[in-house]
Write an enzyme that holds these catalytic residues in place. Sequence first.
Site, PDB file in Angstrom:
ATOM      1  N   LYS A  50       1.089  -0.883  -0.104  1.00 64.66           N
ATOM      2  CA  LYS A  50       0.134  -0.004  -0.114  1.00 64.66           C
ATOM      3  C   LYS A  50       0.382   1.551  -0.093  1.00 64.66           C
ATOM      4  O   LYS A  50       0.582   2.000  -0.604  1.00 64.66           O
ATOM      5  CB  LYS A  50      -0.964   0.009   1.167  1.00 64.66           C
ATOM      6  CG  LYS A  50      -1.830  -0.424   1.159  1.00 64.66           C
ATOM      7  CD  LYS A  50      -2.794  -0.974   2.358  1.00 64.66           C
ATOM      8  CE  LYS A  50      -3.983  -2.392   2.323  1.00 64.66           C
ATOM      9  NZ  LYS A  50      -4.576  -2.673   3.599  1.00 64.66           N
ATOM     10  N   GLN A  94      -5.607  -1.481   9.327  1.00 62.11           N
ATOM     11  CA  GLN A  94      -5.266  -2.758   8.785  1.00 62.11           C
ATOM     12  C   GLN A  94      -6.271  -3.849   9.921  1.00 62.11           C
ATOM     13  O   GLN A  94      -5.880  -4.270  11.002  1.00 62.11           O
ATOM     14  CB  GLN A  94      -3.978  -3.167   8.860  1.00 62.11           C
ATOM     15  CG  GLN A  94      -4.087  -4.292   8.199  1.00 62.11           C
ATOM     16  CD  GLN A  94      -3.863  -4.724   6.495  1.00 62.11           C
ATOM     17  OE1 GLN A  94      -3.730  -3.639   5.990  1.00 62.11           O
ATOM     18  NE2 GLN A  94      -4.375  -5.626   6.034  1.00 62.11           N
ATOM     19  N   ASP A 117     -11.828   2.707   3.848  1.00 65.83           N
ATOM     20  CA  ASP A 117     -12.466   1.613   3.688  1.00 65.83           C
ATOM     21  C   ASP A 117     -13.654   1.031   3.173  1.00 65.83           C
ATOM     22  O   ASP A 117     -13.810  -0.009   2.804  1.00 65.83           O
ATOM     23  CB  ASP A 117     -11.638   0.479   5.328  1.00 65.83           C
ATOM     24  CG  ASP A 117     -11.008  -0.314   4.968  1.00 65.83           C
ATOM     25  OD1 ASP A 117     -10.491  -0.836   4.009  1.00 65.83           O
ATOM     26  OD2 ASP A 117      -9.825   0.042   5.860  1.00 65.83           O
TER      27      ASP A 117
END
Length: 297
Positions: A50, A94, A117
Site C-alpha cells: 500500500k 489493517q 475502507d
Amino acid sequence: MSATLIDGKQVAAALRAQLAARVATLPYTPGLAVVLVGDDPASAVYVRSKDRAAAAAGIAASTIRLPADTSEAALLATIARLNADPAIDGILVQLPVPPQIRQVAVIEAIDPAKDVDGFHPLNVGRLHDGRPGLVPCTPLGVMRLLAHVGVSVRGARALVLGRSAIVGKPMAALLTNADATVTVAHSRTRDLAAECRRAELLVAAVGRAEMVRGDWVANQAVVIDVGINRLPDGRLVGDCATAECATHAAAITPVPGGVGPMTIACLLENTVAASVVRRAGLCPAPHQGSALDPAGA
Ligand code: GUN
C-alpha cells in the site's frame, strides 16, 4: 483453456496512472494513514505494498505501527488524532486487530469522511441505499475490472458466493445498484453448484481454495475470483479451480494478478475521492446529509 484471462495487474496499473495524473493537478498532497497493530507478517506485506503504490501515485502515505498489546483506548486515541489532522484524508486500520480490541469500535471511530475502507456503518448504509459514499476497495475493484473488460452488468444474473462485510455484502449491493439480478450464496446454501451454474456473472469470495469447479460454471459465464488461498505446498490459488473453470467461462480473473491488484488501486482512488470532497468543504455532519453527496441526490 478457452476463457480470456482478465489482467488485473494491467487494469490496476492504468487506474493508478490515471490517479497519479489527477493527483498532479491537485493543489495539495492527499494523505493516507495506515495503522498496523501487531506484527502479523501477511499484514506487514500488505501495508508495504500500500505504501509503495501510494507514493507512486503522489499520495503521502504514513504507516503507524503499534505494538500487539496496544489497548483499545490507545488505538481509539490514535484514530481521534488522525480524524482531527487536516493533512490526513484517508485512514485505514489493517484488520484483523488483536483480540483485546473490538473491531467494531475501531470501525465506528473512524471519521466516515476519511473511511477509505468503506466499513463505517454510515458508508455501508449509503451503499445499500444506492447513494454516493466510500465503498469497500475489493468490490469496487471488481466493478472497475468488469467495466474495463466491457462486461454488461445491467440485467445480468449474478451470483455472489460469500456474504462477508468486506466483500460479499458490498459486492451484492454494488451489483444490485448496477441493475444486476443478484443472488448471494454461502456455506449454508443448498446445492451451491446448481446456483453457480445459473449465473452469467459469478463472483467467488468464500476463502476456500479451488472450491468452484469447472462444471459449476455456465457456458460463457464471466468468473471473478476474489479468493487468495495459500496451499500447503506454498502455491497461491483462488476460490475457483481456474484452469477447469476457464474451459467453460468466457472470461476469468487469475490468482494472483486478478482482483488483488485492483484492491490497492481502489484504496488510492478512495483516498483521492475523500480528499477532494472533504477539502472542498462538502462534508457536513452526518445528520445533515451525505458527506459525498451534499445535495442529497
Ligand atoms: N485486512 C484484509 N483486507 C482488508 C481490507 O480491505 N481493509 C483492512 N482495513 N484490513 C484488511
